[in-house]
Design a protein around this motif. Sequence first.
Motif, PDB file in Angstrom:
ATOM      1  N   LYS B 540       0.844  -1.197   0.000  1.00 42.01           N
ATOM      2  CA  LYS B 540       0.000   0.000   0.000  1.00 42.01           C
ATOM      3  C   LYS B 540       0.873   1.238   0.000  1.00 42.01           C
ATOM      4  O   LYS B 540       1.860   1.320   0.758  1.00 42.01           O
ATOM      5  CB  LYS B 540      -0.843   0.066   1.278  1.00 42.01           C
ATOM      6  N   LYS B 549      -7.085   5.143  -0.491  1.00 37.81           N
ATOM      7  CA  LYS B 549      -6.032   4.435  -1.214  1.00 37.81           C
ATOM      8  C   LYS B 549      -6.577   3.410  -2.204  1.00 37.81           C
ATOM      9  O   LYS B 549      -6.025   3.213  -3.273  1.00 37.81           O
ATOM     10  CB  LYS B 549      -5.091   3.744  -0.217  1.00 37.81           C
ATOM     11  N   THR B 550      -7.684   2.759  -1.831  1.00 39.32           N
ATOM     12  CA  THR B 550      -8.239   1.743  -2.730  1.00 39.32           C
ATOM     13  C   THR B 550      -8.778   2.389  -3.994  1.00 39.32           C
ATOM     14  O   THR B 550      -8.527   1.928  -5.104  1.00 39.32           O
ATOM     15  CB  THR B 550      -9.342   0.954  -2.010  1.00 39.32           C
ATOM     16  N   VAL B 555      -3.272   0.279  -3.807  1.00 39.12           N
ATOM     17  CA  VAL B 555      -3.165  -0.905  -2.961  1.00 39.12           C
ATOM     18  C   VAL B 555      -3.084  -2.131  -3.861  1.00 39.12           C
ATOM     19  O   VAL B 555      -3.807  -2.229  -4.851  1.00 39.12           O
ATOM     20  CB  VAL B 555      -4.418  -1.027  -2.054  1.00 39.12           C
TER      21      VAL B 555
END
Lengths: 738, 738
Positions: B540, B549-550, B555
């Motif tokens: 990540k 972040k996703t 990630v």
Amino acid sequence: MRQPIDRLLNPMSIAVVGASTDPSKRGHQAIETLQTSGFDGSIYPVNPNADEIRGLEVYPSIADAPESIDLALIVVPGPVVPSVLEECAEIDVGGAVVVAVGFGETDDEGEALEEEIVSIARENDVRLVGPNTSGLINIDTGANLIGADGVPEGDLGLLCQSGNLAIALFTEAAGREGVGFSHYVGVGNEADLQFDEYLPFFERAEETEAIVCYVEGFSDGRAFLERARETSRETPIVVCKSGRSAVGKRSASSHTGSLAGDAAIADAVFRQAGVISVDRSDELLAVADALASQPPVDGDNVAVLADGGGHATLAADALAERGLSVPRLTEQTRHRLETVLPDAASVENPVDVAGGTDDDPSVFTDCAAALVEDPNVDAVLFSGLFGGYGERFTDDLEPVERAAAQEIAAAAAATDTPLVVQSAYESTDPETHTVLRENDVPVYESLDIAVTCLSALSEYGTHRRLADEKSSFELDRSHTDVPAGARALEERASDGTLSEYEAKRLLDEYGASVTPFELAEDAAEAERVAAEFDGPVAMKVVSADMVHKTEADAVALDVTDEAARSTYERLCENARAYEPDASIDGVLVSPMRTDGVEVIVGATRDEQFGPVVMFGLGGVFVEVLEDVAFRGAPLTEHDARTMLEEIDAQEILDGARGNPAIDRDALVDVLLAVSQLVADHPEIAEIDLNPVLAGEGDAEILDASIVLDAESDPTDETDDPDQPMYEPDTVPDGGADE
Amino acid sequence: MRQPIDRLLNPMSIAVVGASTDPSKRGHQAIETLQTSGFDGSIYPVNPNADEIRGLEVYPSIADAPESIDLALIVVPGPVVPSVLEECAEIDVGGAVVVAVGFGETDDEGEALEEEIVSIARENDVRLVGPNTSGLINIDTGANLIGADGVPEGDLGLLCQSGNLAIALFTEAAGREGVGFSHYVGVGNEADLQFDEYLPFFERAEETEAIVCYVEGFSDGRAFLERARETSRETPIVVCKSGRSAVGKRSASSHTGSLAGDAAIADAVFRQAGVISVDRSDELLAVADALASQPPVDGDNVAVLADGGGHATLAADALAERGLSVPRLTEQTRHRLETVLPDAASVENPVDVAGGTDDDPSVFTDCAAALVEDPNVDAVLFSGLFGGYGERFTDDLEPVERAAAQEIAAAAAATDTPLVVQSAYESTDPETHTVLRENDVPVYESLDIAVTCLSALSEYGTHRRLADEKSSFELDRSHTDVPAGARALEERASDGTLSEYEAKRLLDEYGASVTPFELAEDAAEAERVAAEFDGPVAMKVVSADMVHKTEADAVALDVTDEAARSTYERLCENARAYEPDASIDGVLVSPMRTDGVEVIVGATRDEQFGPVVMFGLGGVFVEVLEDVAFRGAPLTEHDARTMLEEIDAQEILDGARGNPAIDRDALVDVLLAVSQLVADHPEIAEIDLNPVLAGEGDAEILDASIVLDAESDPTDETDDPDQPMYEPDTVPDGGADE
């Protein structure tokens, strides 16, 4: 001739069989009570060994009475009852009230005695109240058979399965101004006359505005639902059903001998039938009185008028707790409030008068008028100290308050907006509260009970609006379009579980959407079938004798066409190793499915209420959290749709956590098909569709289990203990069950 | 010299500042009430323009009073209050009660006025009750400042944030035999004196057996918890906290200006502190009276003695509903019951006397004696009609019942087994009930309220047994073993969210078990680090500036050693594309983990109660079902363990659906570490560990987010609005927050 139930509940002539000269005996006290209650019909004491009791001529036998007897009160001991009923049968009695205990509520011997009296009664058309009953009362005519005096007169009809609880309710009502009863029936063991059969009488009775039931267990809960649904269109019904907990259930069955059943199912089917269910006994009478005196609330928007921020806040919390709303008031309403209230007041709902009524409680009148006329408001709740201003401040305020009460009640009546008052001064019995009650505004000491009453009025109002869209609870098996597979089911001997293949065929015939499936009877067929489906397949051994297919390694997922043949052989081998005697029909082949929300649809046959459909989310939601919705079958579309709305986790159906919303219509179709199947087939004990995969545009049954009732033989109606045997004309020709 | 709080609540001398000759004014009525209440101290009216009021000499200024003043009752309008307080400051008053409204509960101007009076008060050591208060009462000495007469005397100390609710409670108590008050304080806006500061007074007061609080919002909930935990070891505390619902919350804050907070958190921390929380206002007084009059119940096993199957069943249901048990009785007890009761009786719990007491209510005595002596029984509940036999049957039974009541109470007292009576005849006020109450046996009309009282007694009994194992609520920041990473945190400017790397380092330093992680600052390092871990890794991007972040595709899961280098480059590219200005520290590399139950551990800073730790199962359990447990930090091991036991879905922790049970000790360790972290660092606003993977032998934090409070500067104590500024000696040297 009047109907038996009318003659029983409104008797012109009463025979007391087992009358006694001894003032300590029930057979004496019963006559005394009838006399002191001012019974306006004839009383005929029956006793072969006496001439006169309390100034009345005594007859050796009931047949000797000089006129037709509407009601025979039988106070002789249990074992003597059959012979007395034989005598009743010889003349035209309306019915008999059997007080004795020692019947079905005790042991096998008692049960046999109960069967004997029921059979005498039915053969001779003598309707029975009891046995194991405290009796009944018609307050208006003074037909008081229970020996309790001081039962307050009012507009509630009470059906009660516990005599002492009835005494408790009478005592509670005596302490509440304006609350009382028109009739009381101790239904006892319900050996003949049952809860449902009293409902139409109360519906007809002009004195009765609401029906109150205390129930431990129904003999025929399905009949109650069917009848209650009709009665509740006109006359509200409130039920307190005990035996909700495991230990309560045990206690209930030792008390009346009846089954107490599952509380979650009872709550659901009551709501479906428009019956208001109350789970605190201290709210039963208050809720019944509210329903009897107030118009139903058409919505859930309640305006609060509080004299103090504390009451305003507590009232808002209590309303929210019970699912009611505290809506915004219109600008006009707020303006009207502003003109009469001080600056410190809150003219937002909940309204806080903030001292604006301390000097002059007539200000309440203007506030109430503004609120009942607000189009956003379905009902109004006063909370705080109204009725206590005279006591709290100066005596001069008392007449001001009293006049305000009159005007407030008039304003509510003019708009047909229900108004409920909670006041800490209720316990001091001020004149102001009498004025409110005389004008059909109920007053409560407890805020929580006042709000529970509003919630009941709203629930009843909602039901009245939607009643036509809900189930009739009628199990009509006379229709002829039963699918072929279903006919095969009827012919099949009742021997336990259907195979998954049979279950899926049956569901498919009933129009439920099942993942495509084919039965492969050998390995080559398995390969061919697998190739017909796009993508990998699921394969499961088909055997009605094997319940634990996964444990037997008789299931394979994600199988490619090429592997289908060898998988077939392997699964059958595994199955035979696990259960050598199982008869194997082949292997079920279906395309793999993964996208969607796993839900469970099921059906069961409740011991009291008959076929019931269940819905929940898959996995832990059902198994651990018991987050499920029930409805009595057959479902309407409305019933099915509201089941989806009822589960706690329903946000998941709307697409929580970034998933798309599922297709509710498709799921409704599955529920309706299952409902029809279980309603049509009394020989089905249980249906378990787990999982059903609910997707964006469809819902497919992936796995299905249907268990047959080993005890039920569809060709023999009398096997069913719930079968109402005394009213043969209500059983449809097709026969059987519920 | 007595403490200010003792002088205020038990004053020997009262000055009424703003005394008036006009009988319609509060400044006149206050004096009248003191005189009619029989106040046994001195009254000094203060008014520069009058000579005599109601026979008392009037003083131009409070400074002119001839003796030291314990309590200055200030009834002048708000804007005049500051100058009066200045006068109070010149002499040694114990404190002042400020009645006026128009302070913090209104607008900015009012808030400024409130700040002004608080600052005068603190500078001069004058303690304040109010403003916006109805006053206070000491019933015993007749120090009645509120103008309400007829407040029943008793053993309850009442702290109330609504004057009208106090009136309602006084009225309710007046209607209940044996229930009354020792003192009343309207805490008003809590501008100076707050809820917690009154508790030690009540603990000392011999007249007070239980403390009742009606709260809308606390100024300093943390101080209340800390103090309540100590007080409740000796004196039970019952709280009704309103503002539970959204609209109730809004209503509460417009009323007292205080925050109402989250109801679930309030319930949890009250329980933790041993405070009994009541959410129905109609149960507040009954529960308080039960706690004041009865010994705590040491367990949850209740024996029911009912005169009728209906009451037996309803009682069993009501007990089960509130989590109490209906245990089996010993064989000896059943035998004793059999010898006095008829065959039809049930001698199993719930016991039904089945008519066995109708002729002779003294039979209740033998039954009660058998039950209170049963070792399986922690408390006894009578339910039904006791006290009404005289009225119901014949008058001769009344003295028999009365004598039985005496013996029953004696039997309960001899065994120290609490006994509670529910009777439908409570409303008729029979002598028998007076006898019970005089012997400390409470009597209720409502079965549900009686059972709620038993439940409160049991909860209090359980707390007393476990109090030492629970949190002290003290936030002691003076210890010196704060880890290095934490010191770095303190030095760090408060600028929002920590990066996941920083968060995990901090957790690691606090001893929480985090999945192994390393920060790779370039692609080559990513490859080396990935190779160090067994199996595939998760990667990540680390950036304190990127929350999603996703969504940024920053990630990657299940990355092999070989792919680590290219994955590093790809993730950084994606991150830069998504948020070009984000500063990227590198990529966090951890081994993949999949086995175990996903749980969430979190911490937040409640606006009233300070740092609170949260636990729940992952995914929908928290997000949709809100199935979570809260506790105030710092937790003890006991606190942490009971959090795990509290969630509805906890069966899953024990290994539902064929999974192994998780290691509770490991999860407790994570909770304790998070608790210590949030307790140590007021600059942390929120911790979210989601998921923590709980396995058979460990629990590992897979993802961690720590949000800093942008408004909090750990070097500056005064920034915190909850900081108790008036008691500087209680603030630890290390400084800051809660």
